[in-house]
Scaffold this active site. Structure first.
Site, PDB file in Angstrom:
ATOM      1  N   ARG A   1      44.029  50.096  38.900  1.00 28.81           N
ATOM      2  CA  ARG A   1      44.486  51.142  37.986  1.00 28.81           C
ATOM      3  C   ARG A   1      43.328  52.102  37.712  1.00 28.81           C
ATOM      4  O   ARG A   1      42.162  51.674  37.632  1.00 28.81           O
ATOM      5  CB  ARG A   1      44.954  50.541  36.652  1.00 28.81           C
ATOM      6  CG  ARG A   1      46.303  49.823  36.726  1.00 28.81           C
ATOM      7  CD  ARG A   1      47.479  50.779  36.956  1.00 28.81           C
ATOM      8  NE  ARG A   1      48.759  50.097  36.956  1.00 28.81           N
ATOM      9  CZ  ARG A   1      49.387  49.674  38.061  1.00 28.81           C
ATOM     10  NH1 ARG A   1      48.851  49.877  39.253  1.00 28.81           N
ATOM     11  NH2 ARG A   1      50.558  49.090  37.970  1.00 28.81           N
TER      12      ARG A   1
ATOM     13  N   HIS B   1      48.122  56.694  45.318  1.00 26.90           N
ATOM     14  CA  HIS B   1      48.733  55.450  44.818  1.00 26.90           C
ATOM     15  C   HIS B   1      49.715  54.868  45.851  1.00 26.90           C
ATOM     16  O   HIS B   1      50.895  54.654  45.553  1.00 26.90           O
ATOM     17  CB  HIS B   1      49.443  55.714  43.476  1.00 26.90           C
ATOM     18  CG  HIS B   1      49.605  54.482  42.630  1.00 26.90           C
ATOM     19  ND1 HIS B   1      49.388  54.459  41.275  1.00 26.90           N
ATOM     20  CD2 HIS B   1      49.966  53.209  42.956  1.00 26.90           C
ATOM     21  CE1 HIS B   1      49.611  53.248  40.795  1.00 26.90           C
ATOM     22  NE2 HIS B   1      49.964  52.471  41.806  1.00 26.90           N
TER      23      HIS B   1
HETATM   24  P1  NAP Z   1      47.732  38.741  39.505  1.00 31.34           P
HETATM   25  O1  NAP Z   1      48.348  37.844  40.511  1.00 31.34           O
HETATM   26  O2  NAP Z   1      48.162  38.611  38.084  1.00 31.34           O
HETATM   27  O3  NAP Z   1      46.146  38.514  39.609  1.00 31.34           O
HETATM   28  C1  NAP Z   1      45.269  39.047  38.665  1.00 31.34           C
HETATM   29  C2  NAP Z   1      43.877  38.481  38.890  1.00 31.34           C
HETATM   30  O4  NAP Z   1      42.976  39.128  37.986  1.00 31.34           O
HETATM   31  C3  NAP Z   1      43.790  36.982  38.600  1.00 31.34           C
HETATM   32  O5  NAP Z   1      42.923  36.365  39.522  1.00 31.34           O
HETATM   33  C4  NAP Z   1      43.174  36.940  37.198  1.00 31.34           C
HETATM   34  O6  NAP Z   1      42.425  35.772  36.916  1.00 31.34           O
HETATM   35  C5  NAP Z   1      42.239  38.128  37.275  1.00 31.34           C
HETATM   36  N1  NAP Z   1      41.876  38.610  35.932  1.00 31.34           N
HETATM   37  C6  NAP Z   1      42.690  39.097  34.962  1.00 31.34           C
HETATM   38  N2  NAP Z   1      41.985  39.414  33.872  1.00 31.34           N
HETATM   39  C7  NAP Z   1      40.701  39.118  34.142  1.00 31.34           C
HETATM   40  C8  NAP Z   1      39.495  39.208  33.414  1.00 31.34           C
HETATM   41  N3  NAP Z   1      39.467  39.662  32.139  1.00 31.34           N
HETATM   42  N4  NAP Z   1      38.342  38.803  34.017  1.00 31.34           N
HETATM   43  C9  NAP Z   1      38.359  38.312  35.278  1.00 31.34           C
HETATM   44  N5  NAP Z   1      39.475  38.200  36.030  1.00 31.34           N
HETATM   45  C10 NAP Z   1      40.632  38.605  35.464  1.00 31.34           C
HETATM   46  O7  NAP Z   1      47.948  40.270  39.882  1.00 31.34           O
HETATM   47  P2  NAP Z   1      48.217  40.899  41.351  1.00 31.34           P
HETATM   48  O8  NAP Z   1      49.622  40.715  41.753  1.00 31.34           O
HETATM   49  O9  NAP Z   1      47.165  40.415  42.273  1.00 31.34           O
HETATM   50  O10 NAP Z   1      48.020  42.466  41.030  1.00 31.34           O
HETATM   51  C11 NAP Z   1      46.814  42.960  40.493  1.00 31.34           C
HETATM   52  C12 NAP Z   1      46.955  44.421  40.093  1.00 31.34           C
HETATM   53  O11 NAP Z   1      47.029  45.258  41.247  1.00 31.34           O
HETATM   54  C13 NAP Z   1      48.227  44.775  39.328  1.00 31.34           C
HETATM   55  O12 NAP Z   1      48.128  44.418  37.959  1.00 31.34           O
HETATM   56  C14 NAP Z   1      48.305  46.286  39.524  1.00 31.34           C
HETATM   57  O13 NAP Z   1      47.630  46.952  38.477  1.00 31.34           O
HETATM   58  C15 NAP Z   1      47.566  46.520  40.837  1.00 31.34           C
HETATM   59  N6  NAP Z   1      48.461  47.020  41.901  1.00 31.34           N
HETATM   60  C16 NAP Z   1      48.219  48.246  42.456  1.00 31.34           C
HETATM   61  C17 NAP Z   1      49.025  48.715  43.470  1.00 31.34           C
HETATM   62  C18 NAP Z   1      48.766  50.020  44.148  1.00 31.34           C
HETATM   63  O14 NAP Z   1      49.585  50.484  44.947  1.00 31.34           O
HETATM   64  N7  NAP Z   1      47.650  50.655  43.927  1.00 31.34           N
HETATM   65  C19 NAP Z   1      50.110  47.938  43.917  1.00 31.34           C
HETATM   66  C20 NAP Z   1      50.313  46.688  43.332  1.00 31.34           C
HETATM   67  C21 NAP Z   1      49.482  46.232  42.319  1.00 31.34           C
HETATM   68  P3  NAP Z   1      43.158  34.332  36.813  1.00 31.34           P
HETATM   69  O15 NAP Z   1      43.568  34.011  38.245  1.00 31.34           O
HETATM   70  O16 NAP Z   1      42.109  33.428  36.310  1.00 31.34           O
HETATM   71  O17 NAP Z   1      44.333  34.506  35.917  1.00 31.34           O
HETATM   72  C1  GLV Z   2      51.859  49.372  41.622  1.00 32.22           C
HETATM   73  O1  GLV Z   2      50.961  50.037  41.226  1.00 32.22           O
HETATM   74  C2  GLV Z   2      52.193  48.071  41.137  1.00 32.22           C
HETATM   75  O2  GLV Z   2      51.659  47.652  40.105  1.00 32.22           O
HETATM   76  O3  GLV Z   2      53.033  47.412  41.787  1.00 32.22           O
END
Ligand code: NAP
Ligand code: GLV
Length: 295
Positions: free
Chosen positions: A210, A258
């Protein structure tokens, strides 16, 4: 949804006014959409990041219907896309493709000393659903890869760090920093001057999470100072990135709109429909957001 769940009656939000509705499917909903909708059994977010829903609570603590679970997309084809995007950026930097492009423009045939793989340590901040896939993909190229999460994790081929205590060792000397954290009060503005100067001199930054994770002026100053050699950014504080934003004029900053991991229509509908069926059978589902934690 009407095709995949023929037994369901599908209506738009406008059509749902005054009707009892079981499930809502949303992306960055306006405040009025979910407030008071305690008729819902679940709210499905059409993305992985739920900051666009949870931020509604900033202006109105009652914005989300009490007791209704919020469910994020769990991969649904995004992890592979994200890994492709990050690997493309890393390999472009590692193989000096920009420098060879510049040489081609100048009609120059010249060997450039390659980077050593062992000096190209990559750190992935957030090793959840997307980050763990990215980390494994980068490790498969033979790069030294580190991961950082809130709780301790084991990912094959990845050196894991966690918590605030582990952050310094995770960041120290990284050649590439990849951010794929969720946006929460703990992670907002996390990439600032202080963090950028813990990386190796001439490091690269890839932000696919983000825009609010990055203090934009701090990155620009670090690029101009030579601390950061380049950045690939897919997300911004204001999207679309305003025409007058200085990043457009900085060739060492690569901008994409994005697109690093798109919500894929068929995969996402199939995943949500599968979860609706499980809920209807009274079974548990994955991807329910912890509202306290914020992801
Ligand atoms: P997820 O499965 O919830 O994984 C989040 C990771 O971040 C986990 O390993 C978590 O630790 C860690 N984390 C959270 N808070 C933290 C902190 N304060 N300190 C250290 N580590 C922390 O999420 P995801 O599915 O991988 O997605 C991640 C993000 O990608 C989304 O929230 C979104 O903002 C972004 N995204 C962007 C796009 C794009 O097109 N640009 C698309 C999809 C997603 P734990 O494992 O210990 O809980
Ligand atoms: C895109 O940014 C997502 O969070 O899936």
């Amino acid at each position: 949804f009407a095709e995949v769940l023929p037994e369901a009656q599908c209506v738009t939000w406008e059509e749902s006014q005054g009707q009892q509705v079981d499930y809502a499917v949303v992306w960055r909903p306006p405040l009025e959409m979910l407030r008071g909708r305690t008729d819902l059994k679940a709210v499905f977010n059409l993305g992985a990041g739920v900051d666009g829903i949870l931020r509604l609570r900033d202006n109105d603590p009652e914005a989300l219907p009490a007791g209704v679970p919020i469910v994020r997309l769990d991969d649904a084809g995004m992890a592979a896309q994200m890994s492709e995007y990050v690997a493309a950026a890393v390999l472009r930097y590692f193989r000096k493709l920009d420098a060879y492009d510049a040489q081609e423009q100048a009609g120059t045939w010249k060997f450039l000393k390659p980077h050593r793989r062992a000096d190209f340590t990559i750190g992935v901040m957030g090793i959840g659903t997307l980050g763990s896939h990215i980390a494994r993909t980068l490790a498969s190229f033979g790069f030294p890869v580190r991961g950082w999460s809130r709780s301790a994790k084991v990912v094959d081929g990845v050196q894991s760090f966690h918590g605030e205590d582990g952050q310094q060792a995770f960041l120290s000397g990284l050649k590439v920093l990849v951010n794929v954290l969720p946006l929460t009060p703990d992670t907002e503005d996390i990439i600032d001057t202080h963090l950028l100067y813990k990386l190796a001199k001439g490091a690269y930054v890839i932000n696919v999470a983000r825009g609010q994770h990055l203090v934009e002026a701090d990155l620009l100053a670090a690029v101009q100072d030579g601390q950061i050699a380049g950045a690939t950014l897919d997300v911004f504080r204001t999207e679309p990135l305003p025409a007058e934003h200085p990043y457009w004029q900085e060739p060492r900053i690569t901008i994409t709109p994005h697109i690093s991991a798109l919500t894929l229509r068929e995969d996402s509908i199939a995943q949500i429909a599968g979860k609706i069926r499980l809920l209807a059978e009274g079974k548990p589902i994955a991807g329910v957001v912890d509202l306290q934690r914020g992801y």
